[in-house]
Scaffold this active site. Structure first.
Site, PDB file in Angstrom:
ATOM      1  N   HIS A 179      10.641 -12.705 -15.647  1.00 15.33           N
ATOM      2  CA  HIS A 179      10.937 -12.928 -14.392  1.00 15.33           C
ATOM      3  C   HIS A 179      12.152 -12.122 -13.490  1.00 15.33           C
ATOM      4  O   HIS A 179      13.118 -12.983 -13.495  1.00 15.33           O
ATOM      5  CB  HIS A 179      12.211 -13.861 -15.300  1.00 15.33           C
ATOM      6  CG  HIS A 179      11.894 -15.439 -16.064  1.00 15.33           C
ATOM      7  ND1 HIS A 179      10.742 -16.171 -15.443  1.00 15.33           N
ATOM      8  CD2 HIS A 179      11.164 -14.898 -17.302  1.00 15.33           C
ATOM      9  CE1 HIS A 179      10.123 -16.960 -16.595  1.00 15.33           C
ATOM     10  NE2 HIS A 179      10.996 -15.975 -17.099  1.00 15.33           N
TER      11      HIS A 179
ATOM     12  N   ASN B 292     -32.495 -10.102  10.708  1.00 16.17           N
ATOM     13  CA  ASN B 292     -32.080 -10.600   9.949  1.00 16.17           C
ATOM     14  C   ASN B 292     -32.146 -10.605   7.842  1.00 16.17           C
ATOM     15  O   ASN B 292     -30.889 -10.308   7.466  1.00 16.17           O
ATOM     16  CB  ASN B 292     -31.879 -12.375  10.221  1.00 16.17           C
ATOM     17  CG  ASN B 292     -31.913 -12.350  11.125  1.00 16.17           C
ATOM     18  OD1 ASN B 292     -31.910 -12.222  11.834  1.00 16.17           O
ATOM     19  ND2 ASN B 292     -32.120 -14.190  11.644  1.00 16.17           N
TER      20      ASN B 292
ATOM     21  N   GLU C  96       5.229   1.887   0.039  1.00 18.58           N
ATOM     22  CA  GLU C  96       5.023   0.318  -0.031  1.00 18.58           C
ATOM     23  C   GLU C  96       4.374   0.301   1.182  1.00 18.58           C
ATOM     24  O   GLU C  96       3.423  -1.311   1.923  1.00 18.58           O
ATOM     25  CB  GLU C  96       6.394   1.109   0.816  1.00 18.58           C
ATOM     26  CG  GLU C  96       7.868   0.558   0.244  1.00 18.58           C
ATOM     27  CD  GLU C  96       8.918   1.285   0.792  1.00 18.58           C
ATOM     28  OE1 GLU C  96       9.894   0.171   1.620  1.00 18.58           O
ATOM     29  OE2 GLU C  96       8.878   2.565   1.442  1.00 18.58           O
TER      30      GLU C  96
ATOM     31  N   LYS D 196      17.767  10.450   1.669  1.00 13.69           N
ATOM     32  CA  LYS D 196      16.979   9.486   1.310  1.00 13.69           C
ATOM     33  C   LYS D 196      15.181  10.116   0.882  1.00 13.69           C
ATOM     34  O   LYS D 196      15.483  11.167   1.184  1.00 13.69           O
ATOM     35  CB  LYS D 196      16.438   8.037   2.438  1.00 13.69           C
ATOM     36  CG  LYS D 196      17.720   7.418   2.792  1.00 13.69           C
ATOM     37  CD  LYS D 196      17.617   6.008   1.747  1.00 13.69           C
ATOM     38  CE  LYS D 196      17.087   4.850   1.437  1.00 13.69           C
ATOM     39  NZ  LYS D 196      16.849   4.444   2.831  1.00 13.69           N
TER      40      LYS D 196
ATOM     41  N   SER E 117      14.248  10.229   5.141  1.00 10.70           N
ATOM     42  CA  SER E 117      14.681   9.143   6.534  1.00 10.70           C
ATOM     43  C   SER E 117      15.151  10.023   8.058  1.00 10.70           C
ATOM     44  O   SER E 117      15.335  10.986   8.177  1.00 10.70           O
ATOM     45  CB  SER E 117      15.665   7.998   6.507  1.00 10.70           C
ATOM     46  OG  SER E 117      16.663   7.060   7.346  1.00 10.70           O
TER      47      SER E 117
END
Ligand code: ARG
Length: 465
Positions: free
Chosen positions: A164, A117, A298, A291, A285
C-alpha cells in the site's frame, strides 16, 4: 491524378479518389513485411511449379527472381521509397509489380491460386515469429542481466518492503530486484508462445474459401516453418487472434517495465534517495540547475499507455467484424509494429537505466528508521518464544505502536529494556530487534533470507547460460 498500378483495375472505369487512396494505402507501414511476403511467395511459386499449376519454367524464373529480391531487400540494396509508396497500394502489389517488371509475363503467374487475404495473414505471422528472437529476447536477456548484476551487490542491503506504499517489513534489496527478473522471464515465455512454429499456415486459403487448384498446402506450410496448414480457410483469413495475443504479451511486458520504471522514479527521488541515476541515464531541467530527472523511466511508464492502447484498439477492431476478411483488418499491422517498436525501445532504456545507476546503501539504513518496520517481527517473537496466539500478539504490538506514536518514537528508537517496561512479555526480545536477522529468518523457498537470495542468484546464473 497520377496513374497507379493497382492489382484490381479491370472492372473500374476510373481510379479511386485521392481520399480513398490515402485511407487505403499501406506500403509505408506494411513494407516491413516485404522479406516475409517474398519468402511466402517463393514457397508458393515453387509449389505451383511442382504441381504443374503453372509451367515449371515460369515457376523457376519466379523463384529465382524473388530470391534475388529477398537478398536485395534484406541487404538494403533495394529500399522501398516514397515513390514506391505513392505508386503501389501495399507491399503485396509492390512485390508482384516489381517481379513482373523484372521478369516479364511469367511474373503475373505468381498470384495463381492465392489472394492477398491469405498472403497477408501468412506474412504477418512470419513477421511476428521473426521479431521474437533478435528483437525481443535479445533485449530481455540484457535487462535481466542488469538486474542480476545489481542484485549481486545488494544482497546485504536491507530496505523496507512496501505494501500500500507504506513501509511494511525489512527485505533484501536483491530480493526486490529479482522479483522483476521473474516477471521478465515469464514475459519471454509468454512471447515465445506466440511463435508460428506452433501455428498453422493460412497460405492456400485464397480469398476465403480455398482455391480450385490442386495445391499442396502441407509443402508450403513446411517450407515456411509452420506446424501444418490451417484447418479452415474462413478462420485463416479472418482471425487475428495471433496478433492480439502478441499485443497482449507485449502489453504485459510493457506493464512490468512500467512498474520497474515507477520504482526507479521513487528510488531516485529526494524522498527515497536510494538510487543515484547515472549521468548517461538522467536528464537536466532547463530552469532548475540542480535537477537530475529520470526521463527514461518516466517515458517508459508513459509509453506503456499506447502499447495497451494498441491491444484494446485491435480487439475493438475485431469485435464486430462479420466473416471473413474485411479491410478493417489492415489496422492490425500499424498497431503491432508500433507496440513492438515501443517495447523494444523501453527494454533498451530500462536496461541502460538499471545498468548505469548505483544504489546507495547509506540511504537504505535511513529508510529503515521509520515505519515501525519490526512490528511484525515483535509479534512473531511473542508467538515463537512466549506462546502467545498470533491474534493476541498482534493486539499487544498494536497497542505498543500506538504508544510509540504518542511519544513520537519509532520502534527502531527503543530497546528491550524500554519494551519490557511497556509489557513484561517483551523480555528477551533483543534478538528480534535486528533488521538483518528479520530478513534471515525468512529462510524458505521464495523468502528473502540471504541464503535463499544467494540460491536464487545462483539459479539465475545457470538459467541464463
Ligand atoms: N493490405 C491488406 C491488409 O493488410 C492486404 C489484404 C488486402 N485484401 C483485400 N482484399 N483488399 O489487410
Amino acid at each position: 491524378m497520377k496513374k497507379r498500378k493497382a492489382v484490381w483495375g479491370g472492372r473500374f472505369k476510373s481510379g479511386p479518389t485521392e481520399s480513398l487512396r490515402a485511407i487505403g494505402d499501406s506500403l509505408r507501414i506494411d513494407r516491413r513485411l516485404a522479406p516475409f511476403d517474398i519468402r511466402a511467395s517463393i514457397a508458393h511459386a515453387r509449389m505451383l511449379g511442382k504441381r504443374r499449376i503453372i509451367p515449371k519454367r515460369d515457376a523457376d524464373a519466379i523463384v529465382r527472381e524473388l530470391t534475388r529480391m529477398f537478398d536485395d531487400v534484406l541487404f538494403g540494396r533495394r529500399v522501398i521509397t516514397r515513390e514506391d509508396a505513392d505508386a503501389h497500394e501495399d507491399v503485396h502489389s509492390w512485390i508482384e509489380h516489381t517481379l513482373t517488371e523484372r521478369i516479364g509475363a511469367a511474373g503475373k503467374k505468381v498470384h495463381t491460386a492465392r489472394s492477398r487475404n491469405d498472403q497477408v495473414a501468412t506474412a504477418f505471422r512470419l513477421w511476428i515469429d521473426d521479431s521474437l528472437g533478435d528483437g525481443l529476447f535479445k533485449r530481455l536477456v540484457p535487462l535481466v542481466h542488469a538486474l542480476l548484476r545489481q542484485a549481486a551487490t545488494s544482497i546485504d542491503v536491507v530496505v523496507p518492503a512496501y505494501t500500500h506504499l507504506q513501509r511494511g517489513q525489512p527485505v533484501s534489496l536483491a530480493h526486490h530486484l529479482l522479483a522483476y527478473a521473474e516477471m521478465f522471464d515469464r514475459d519471454a515465455r509468454r512471447l515465445a508462445a506466440c511463435a508460428v512454429r506452433n501455428g498453422r499456415s493460412p497460405l492456400g486459403s485464397g480469398a476465403a474459401t480455398g482455391v480450385p487448384h490442386r495445391i499442396d498446402r502441407a509443402a508450403t506450410a513446411k517450407e515456411l516453418g509452420f506446424a501444418g496448414p490451417s484447418a479452415n480457410s474462413m478462420d485463416a483469413v479472418s482471425d487475428r487472434d495471433f496478433a492480439a495475443e502478441f499485443l497482449f504479451a507485449l502489453s504485459l511486458t510493457a506493464v512490468h517495465l512500467s512498474r520497474l520504471a515507477e520504482d526507479v522514479c521513487l528510488w531516485s527521488s529526494s524522498e527515497w534517495n536510494l538510487l543515484e541515476l547515472g549521468d548517461s541515464v538522467s536528464t537536466g531541467s532547463s530552469i532548475m540547475p540542480q535537477k537530475r530527472n529520470p526521463d527514461g523511466a518516466e517515458l517508459t511508464r508513459g509509453k506503456t499507455g499506447r502499447v495497451i492502447g494498441h491491444l484494446v484498439g485491435l480487439l475493438t477492431t475485431l469485435k464486430g467484424l462479420p466473416m471473413t476478411y474485411n479491410r478493417d483488418l489492415q489496422e492490425d499491422k500499424e498497431a503491432v509494429f508500433d507496440a513492438y517498436d515501443t517495447v523494444v525501445m523501453c527494454l533498451r532504456v530500462m536496461t541502460d537505466t538499471i545498468g548505469e545507476s548505483r544504489f546507495r546503501p547509506e540511504a537504505a539504513e535511513r529508510l529503515l528508521k521509520k515505519g515501525h518496520l519490526l512490528a511484525t517481527e515483535l509479534a512473531d517473537f511473542l508467538v515463537a518464544e512466549k506462546g502467545v496466539a498470533f491474534r493476541d500478539a498482534h493486539e499487544i504490538v498494536g497497542k505498543l505502536v500506538r504508544r510509540l506514536d504518542d511519544e513520537k518514537l519509532d520502534l527502531s528508537d527503543v530497546d528491550e529494556t524500554w519494551l519490557a517496561k511497556f509489557d513484561a512479555r517483551f523480555k528477551g526480545c533483543a534478538k528480534w530487534l535486528d533488521f538483518r536477522r528479520a530478513v534471515d529468518r525468512r529462510d524458505h523457498v521464495g523468502g528473502t533470507a540471504t541464503r535463499q537470495v544467494k540460491k536464487q542468484l545462483a539459479a539465475w546464473k545457470k538459467r541464463l547460460k
